[in-house]
Design a protein around this motif. Structure first.
Motif, short mmCIF file in Angstrom:
data_model
loop_
_atom_site.label_atom_id
_atom_site.label_comp_id
_atom_site.label_asym_id
_atom_site.label_seq_id
_atom_site.Cartn_x
_atom_site.Cartn_y
_atom_site.Cartn_z
N SER A 160 55.34 21.41 55.53
CA SER A 160 54.29 22.39 55.48
C SER A 160 53.15 21.63 55.29
O SER A 160 52.87 20.93 54.27
CB SER A 160 54.77 23.16 54.31
OG SER A 160 53.68 24.29 54.14
N GLY B 143 50.43 22.71 54.01
CA GLY B 143 49.60 23.42 53.15
C GLY B 143 48.91 24.55 53.74
O GLY B 143 47.89 25.28 53.19
N ALA B 144 49.47 24.95 54.67
CA ALA B 144 48.83 26.21 55.44
C ALA B 144 49.25 27.36 54.55
O ALA B 144 50.27 27.63 53.99
CB ALA B 144 49.10 26.54 56.93
N ARG B 145 48.27 28.37 54.69
CA ARG B 145 48.66 29.64 53.82
C ARG B 145 49.34 30.55 54.72
O ARG B 145 49.64 30.27 55.91
CB ARG B 145 47.33 30.47 53.92
CG ARG B 145 46.30 29.85 52.74
CD ARG B 145 44.97 30.94 52.75
NE ARG B 145 43.87 30.17 52.57
CZ ARG B 145 42.62 30.44 52.92
NH1 ARG B 145 42.58 31.79 53.39
NH2 ARG B 145 41.73 29.65 52.76
N PRO B 146 50.18 31.36 53.98
CA PRO B 146 51.17 32.25 54.58
C PRO B 146 50.33 33.16 55.40
O PRO B 146 49.25 33.56 55.04
CB PRO B 146 52.09 32.77 53.60
CG PRO B 146 51.45 32.53 52.40
CD PRO B 146 50.44 31.28 52.73
N ASP C 127 49.06 36.44 56.82
CA ASP C 127 48.89 37.78 56.36
C ASP C 127 49.46 38.89 56.87
O ASP C 127 49.18 39.21 58.00
CB ASP C 127 47.24 38.01 56.42
CG ASP C 127 46.76 39.03 55.39
OD1 ASP C 127 47.61 39.79 54.71
OD2 ASP C 127 45.57 39.42 55.57
N ASN D 125 44.07 43.04 53.14
CA ASN D 125 43.93 42.29 51.93
C ASN D 125 42.58 41.49 52.24
O ASN D 125 42.03 41.20 51.11
CB ASN D 125 45.24 41.10 52.26
CG ASN D 125 46.40 41.65 51.56
OD1 ASN D 125 46.47 42.79 50.93
ND2 ASN D 125 47.47 40.96 51.95
N GLN D 126 41.83 41.32 53.40
CA GLN D 126 40.74 40.48 53.54
C GLN D 126 39.82 41.37 53.14
O GLN D 126 38.88 41.16 52.53
CB GLN D 126 40.66 40.26 55.22
CG GLN D 126 41.70 39.00 55.56
CD GLN D 126 41.60 38.98 57.07
OE1 GLN D 126 41.35 40.00 57.63
NE2 GLN D 126 41.78 37.57 57.44
N ARG E 34 39.70 41.28 49.36
CA ARG E 34 39.17 39.95 48.74
C ARG E 34 37.65 40.07 49.10
O ARG E 34 36.95 39.41 48.27
CB ARG E 34 39.81 38.89 49.72
CG ARG E 34 41.03 38.59 48.91
CD ARG E 34 41.65 37.19 49.72
NE ARG E 34 41.77 37.42 51.05
CZ ARG E 34 42.16 36.64 52.05
NH1 ARG E 34 42.24 35.33 51.65
NH2 ARG E 34 42.19 36.82 53.25
#
Length: 87
Positions: free
Chosen positions: A19, A21-24, A26, A40-41, A44
């Motif tokens: 991986s 380090g990419a974000r999972p 959304d 979610n965006q 935030r």
């Protein structure tokens, strides 16, 4: 010999992809189907702008204290209404 050939010749499974380090992804639902903005965006964004507003209010209060009290008390300038800042 390459890593893939060596692993296959030894009977090992292919090496897994690390991986990066990419974000999972959304997976929250979108607000409007045609707009690429998820809930979610949006949440935030609201949190960020609320925090930024409080930082701005705090900076404005500090600026006002400096202009109204600190500057005249230090003798940097006088107030236009002629009042003297006393502590």
């Amino acid at each position: 010999m390459g890593e893939a050939k060596r692993r296959s010749s030894q009977g090992l499974p292919p090496k897994g992809i690390k991986s990066s380090g990419a974000r999972p992804a959304d997976t929250s639902p979108r607000i409007v189907p045609w707009l690429p903005l998820s809930r979610n965006q949006a949440d935030r964004f609201v949190k960020l702008t609320t925090n930024a507003a409080w930082v701005g209010i705090g900076a404005l209060v500090l600026f006002w204290v400096a202009v109204r009290f600190i500057g005249p008390a230090a003798g940097w300038w006088t107030l236009a209404d002629g009042r003297v800042a006393r502590f």
